[in-house]
Design an enzyme around this catalytic site. Structure first.
Site, PDB file in Angstrom:
ATOM      1  N   CYS A  56       1.489  -3.820  81.489  1.00 45.23           N
ATOM      2  CA  CYS A  56       0.817  -3.425  82.689  1.00 45.23           C
ATOM      3  C   CYS A  56      -0.041  -2.312  81.960  1.00 45.23           C
ATOM      4  O   CYS A  56      -0.106  -2.272  80.806  1.00 45.23           O
ATOM      5  CB  CYS A  56       1.770  -2.382  83.369  1.00 45.23           C
ATOM      6  SG  CYS A  56       2.916  -3.488  84.073  1.00 45.23           S
ATOM      7  N   GLU A  58      -0.420   0.822  82.382  1.00 45.31           N
ATOM      8  CA  GLU A  58       0.024   2.105  81.679  1.00 45.31           C
ATOM      9  C   GLU A  58       0.677   1.768  80.339  1.00 45.31           C
ATOM     10  O   GLU A  58       0.598   2.724  79.584  1.00 45.31           O
ATOM     11  CB  GLU A  58       1.357   2.383  82.720  1.00 45.31           C
ATOM     12  CG  GLU A  58       1.152   2.902  84.170  1.00 45.31           C
ATOM     13  CD  GLU A  58       1.241   1.713  84.980  1.00 45.31           C
ATOM     14  OE1 GLU A  58       0.818   0.497  84.575  1.00 45.31           O
ATOM     15  OE2 GLU A  58       1.551   1.655  86.239  1.00 45.31           O
ATOM     16  N   ARG A  84      -7.590  -1.553  96.021  1.00 44.04           N
ATOM     17  CA  ARG A  84      -6.377  -1.278  96.225  1.00 44.04           C
ATOM     18  C   ARG A  84      -5.911  -0.025  96.195  1.00 44.04           C
ATOM     19  O   ARG A  84      -4.833   0.292  96.631  1.00 44.04           O
ATOM     20  CB  ARG A  84      -5.281  -2.445  95.643  1.00 44.04           C
ATOM     21  CG  ARG A  84      -5.402  -3.732  95.950  1.00 44.04           C
ATOM     22  CD  ARG A  84      -4.707  -4.713  95.203  1.00 44.04           C
ATOM     23  NE  ARG A  84      -5.073  -4.942  93.792  1.00 44.04           N
ATOM     24  CZ  ARG A  84      -4.265  -4.830  92.670  1.00 44.04           C
ATOM     25  NH1 ARG A  84      -2.867  -5.220  92.843  1.00 44.04           N
ATOM     26  NH2 ARG A  84      -4.862  -5.101  91.531  1.00 44.04           N
ATOM     27  N   CYS A  90       5.648   0.101  87.997  1.00 41.27           N
ATOM     28  CA  CYS A  90       6.721  -0.692  88.292  1.00 41.27           C
ATOM     29  C   CYS A  90       7.971  -0.202  87.456  1.00 41.27           C
ATOM     30  O   CYS A  90       7.815   0.559  86.845  1.00 41.27           O
ATOM     31  CB  CYS A  90       6.256  -2.130  87.807  1.00 41.27           C
ATOM     32  SG  CYS A  90       6.112  -2.399  85.807  1.00 41.27           S
ATOM     33  N   CYS A  93       7.626   0.117  83.558  1.00 39.71           N
ATOM     34  CA  CYS A  93       6.775   1.131  83.120  1.00 39.71           C
ATOM     35  C   CYS A  93       7.487   2.470  83.378  1.00 39.71           C
ATOM     36  O   CYS A  93       7.491   3.439  82.467  1.00 39.71           O
ATOM     37  CB  CYS A  93       5.357   1.110  83.762  1.00 39.71           C
ATOM     38  SG  CYS A  93       4.373  -0.252  83.383  1.00 39.71           S
ATOM     39  N   TYR A 133      18.658   5.636  82.833  1.00 38.05           N
ATOM     40  CA  TYR A 133      19.117   5.434  81.563  1.00 38.05           C
ATOM     41  C   TYR A 133      18.051   6.054  80.362  1.00 38.05           C
ATOM     42  O   TYR A 133      16.974   5.996  80.607  1.00 38.05           O
ATOM     43  CB  TYR A 133      18.897   4.015  81.173  1.00 38.05           C
ATOM     44  CG  TYR A 133      19.356   3.430  79.908  1.00 38.05           C
ATOM     45  CD1 TYR A 133      20.655   3.036  79.495  1.00 38.05           C
ATOM     46  CD2 TYR A 133      18.249   3.260  78.950  1.00 38.05           C
ATOM     47  CE1 TYR A 133      20.673   2.533  78.226  1.00 38.05           C
ATOM     48  CE2 TYR A 133      18.652   2.575  77.737  1.00 38.05           C
ATOM     49  CZ  TYR A 133      19.940   2.483  77.260  1.00 38.05           C
ATOM     50  OH  TYR A 133      20.008   1.993  76.059  1.00 38.05           O
ATOM     51  N   TRP A 135      17.071   6.097  76.724  1.00 39.54           N
ATOM     52  CA  TRP A 135      17.083   5.363  75.741  1.00 39.54           C
ATOM     53  C   TRP A 135      17.559   6.010  74.348  1.00 39.54           C
ATOM     54  O   TRP A 135      18.425   5.621  73.638  1.00 39.54           O
ATOM     55  CB  TRP A 135      15.726   4.773  75.485  1.00 39.54           C
ATOM     56  CG  TRP A 135      15.499   3.804  74.372  1.00 39.54           C
ATOM     57  CD1 TRP A 135      16.270   2.465  73.955  1.00 39.54           C
ATOM     58  CD2 TRP A 135      14.936   4.097  72.798  1.00 39.54           C
ATOM     59  NE1 TRP A 135      15.647   1.955  72.934  1.00 39.54           N
ATOM     60  CE2 TRP A 135      15.238   2.998  72.177  1.00 39.54           C
ATOM     61  CE3 TRP A 135      14.296   5.240  72.621  1.00 39.54           C
ATOM     62  CZ2 TRP A 135      14.827   2.974  70.837  1.00 39.54           C
ATOM     63  CZ3 TRP A 135      13.948   4.966  71.223  1.00 39.54           C
ATOM     64  CH2 TRP A 135      13.942   3.941  70.317  1.00 39.54           C
TER      65      TRP A 135
HETATM   66 ZN   LIG Z   1       4.382  -1.842  84.882  1.00 41.10          ZN
END
Ligand SMILES: [Zn+2]
Length: 143
Positions: A56, A58, A84, A90, A93, A133, A135
């Site tokens: 993506c 990002e 848009r 998402c 990301c 979460y 990491w």
């Molecule tokens: Zn994304």
């Protein structure tokens, strides 16, 4: 859940919208992102779509920013092509952005799609990924 909102960086939205209008072409590049680095400059990028999981906008932006020496990002926004408007990140990301920049602000809402009718606003990445979460917490030797 209480979601705190912050002032909206309209210059950042316009930077992403400009890239979306002028640089997105065909199916490969359909999204633009812009981020405000800690030092104030704006970094932009577009996605690199591919069926194998091309990144993506990002994620491309994280690498593009690092290539310019911008390792700390304060705010990010993504804007879709074909007018848009602002598009929220998402799930993938959201996780990556949280791990790279836990203090990041994300501009969401206001788009023609998912955010239709909602006002553009700035929220913390932690608000976009509750009960997240982390990491770094799961890496050997981090604790
Ligand atoms: Zn994304």
């Amino acid at each position: 859940m209480t979601t705190r909102t912050h002032p909206v960086d309209h210059e950042l939205i316009e930077a992403a919208a400009h890239i979306a209008r002028t640089r997105c072409r065909g199916d490969n590049h359909t999204m633009a992102a812009a981020a405000r680095a800690r030092d104030g400059r704006i970094v932009t990028a577009v996605n690199a779509y591919h069926f194998t999981g091309g990144p993506c906008a990002e994620l491309v932006l994280i690498g593009a920013a690092a290539a310019q020496g911008a390792y700390q990002l304060d705010t990010i926004v993504a804007v879709g092509d074909r007018e848009r408007g602002v598009v929220p990140p998402c799930g993938r990301c959201r996780q990556v952005l949280l791990d790279y920049f836990p203090g990041l602000q994300v501009i969401v809402g206001g788009g023609a799609g998912g955010g239709g009718g909602e006002a553009v606003r700035t929220v913390a990445i932690t608000d976009l990924l509750p009960d997240s979460y982390v990491w770094a917490d799961h890496q050997l030797g981090s604790g």
